[in-house]
Write an enzyme that holds these catalytic residues in place. Structure first.
Site, short mmCIF file in Angstrom:
data_model
loop_
_atom_site.label_atom_id
_atom_site.label_comp_id
_atom_site.label_asym_id
_atom_site.label_seq_id
_atom_site.Cartn_x
_atom_site.Cartn_y
_atom_site.Cartn_z
N LYS A 1 1.38 -3.52 6.33
CA LYS A 1 1.92 -3.42 4.98
C LYS A 1 3.38 -2.98 5.00
CE LYS A 1 -1.64 -4.67 2.48
NZ LYS A 1 -1.60 -5.85 1.60
N SER B 1 0.84 -1.20 0.00
CA SER B 1 0.00 0.00 0.00
C SER B 1 0.87 1.25 0.00
CB SER B 1 -0.88 -0.01 1.26
OG SER B 1 -1.47 1.25 1.49
N TYR C 1 -3.45 -1.56 9.67
CA TYR C 1 -3.33 -1.93 8.25
C TYR C 1 -2.01 -1.43 7.68
CZ TYR C 1 -4.10 -1.86 3.20
OH TYR C 1 -3.96 -2.02 1.85
#
Length: 268
Positions: free
Chosen positions: A189, A149, A185
């Site tokens: 990543k 990401s 999150y």
């Protein structure tokens, strides 16, 4: 005539994974594409949708059930790919999720949201890759792709154009919504990026090219409904799918071991 390359994509029944499938189906190169999904019926439905949309393709599709949090499911998927093709040219670790929304809505505790983020986004990809290495080493031109990401970069943590990088006002508790800043999150990543580097180091002398790919801010179900995402500037996920297709087909091989963006390299 070149033999078809074999590609296994997790989480390929929707979103960016499905757009990657469609991009590969439209390629002038022929592929055998394994569509991985949590439930076999979802994988089978994705196969039917893709075949309906792109009936003239040179490639063919196979449905695979894969739960990346289950060792038994991973082993079963390995056996299916092995029995069908005997090798794997490209493994695309696309399956991933953010759990801050569930935390904000009270469906997960803070600890559960963080543990789930790492289990799905990092550990699942690590175990899957570990199991599939023997098939990759039977390829003459193997690649491993991890979907990361743009929020994972450490160097851009304080870039103010991103709303999730703004610091909240002083005091405790903070009123900042975890679903708006998604620390679990993005941290997972960032961990995935390091995991990619470890795989690149480990498989370097085996000729395996390893990448992380940031497909850009895409209108998928990851952060809400696709329509909601588009309203705040998310791009068509087909753009990311075409980018991943280019990596699969060797157009970014010179950048192996790095975090790729569509227009360049993502800073660490």
């Amino acid at each position: 005539m070149h033999a078809k390359s074999t590609v296994f994509i997790t989480g390929a029944d929707r979103g960016l994974g499905f757009e990657t499938v469609k991009a590969l189906l439209q390629s002038s190169n022929a592929h055998t594409i394994f569509i991985g999904a949590l439930l076999i019926r979802d994988a089978e439905n994705a196969v039917k949708r893709a075949q309906s949309e792109l009936p003239q393709t040179k490639s063919n599709l196979e449905a695979v059930e894969i739960d990346i949090e289950s060792d038994e499911s991973i082993q079963s998927a390995f056996e299916k790919v092995s029995s069908k093709c005997g090798k794997l040219d490209t493994l695309i670790n696309n399956a991933g999720a953010q759990f801050e929304t569930a935390q904000a809505e009270g469906r997960l505790t803070l600890r559960e949201a963080w543990n789930k983020s790492w289990s799905v986004n990092v550990t699942g990809a690590q175990v899957l890759t570990h199991v599939f290495v023997p098939l990759l080493l039977k390829s003459t031109n193997p690649r491993v792709i991890f979907l990361t990401s743009g929020t994972s970069t450490l160097e851009e943590t304080y870039i103010s154009v991103y709303p999730f990088n703004h610091s909240p006002v002083k005091g405790w508790p903070k009123e900042q919504d975890p679903a708006a800043s998604f620390p679990a999150y993005r941290s997972s990543k960032t961990g995935l990026n390091m995991m990619m580097r470890e795989w690149e180091r480990t498989l370097k002398h085996d000729g395996v090219k390893v990448f992380c790919c940031d497909p850009g801010f895409s209108a998928t179900n990851l952060g809400g409904s696709p329509d909601q995402m588009k309203k705040i500037g998310a791009q068509d996920p087909a753009i990311g799918g075409a980018f991943i297709k280019d990596v699969v087909e060797g157009n970014r091989d010179q950048d192996a071991g790095k975090v790729l963006r569509i227009d360049g390299i993502q800073p660490w």
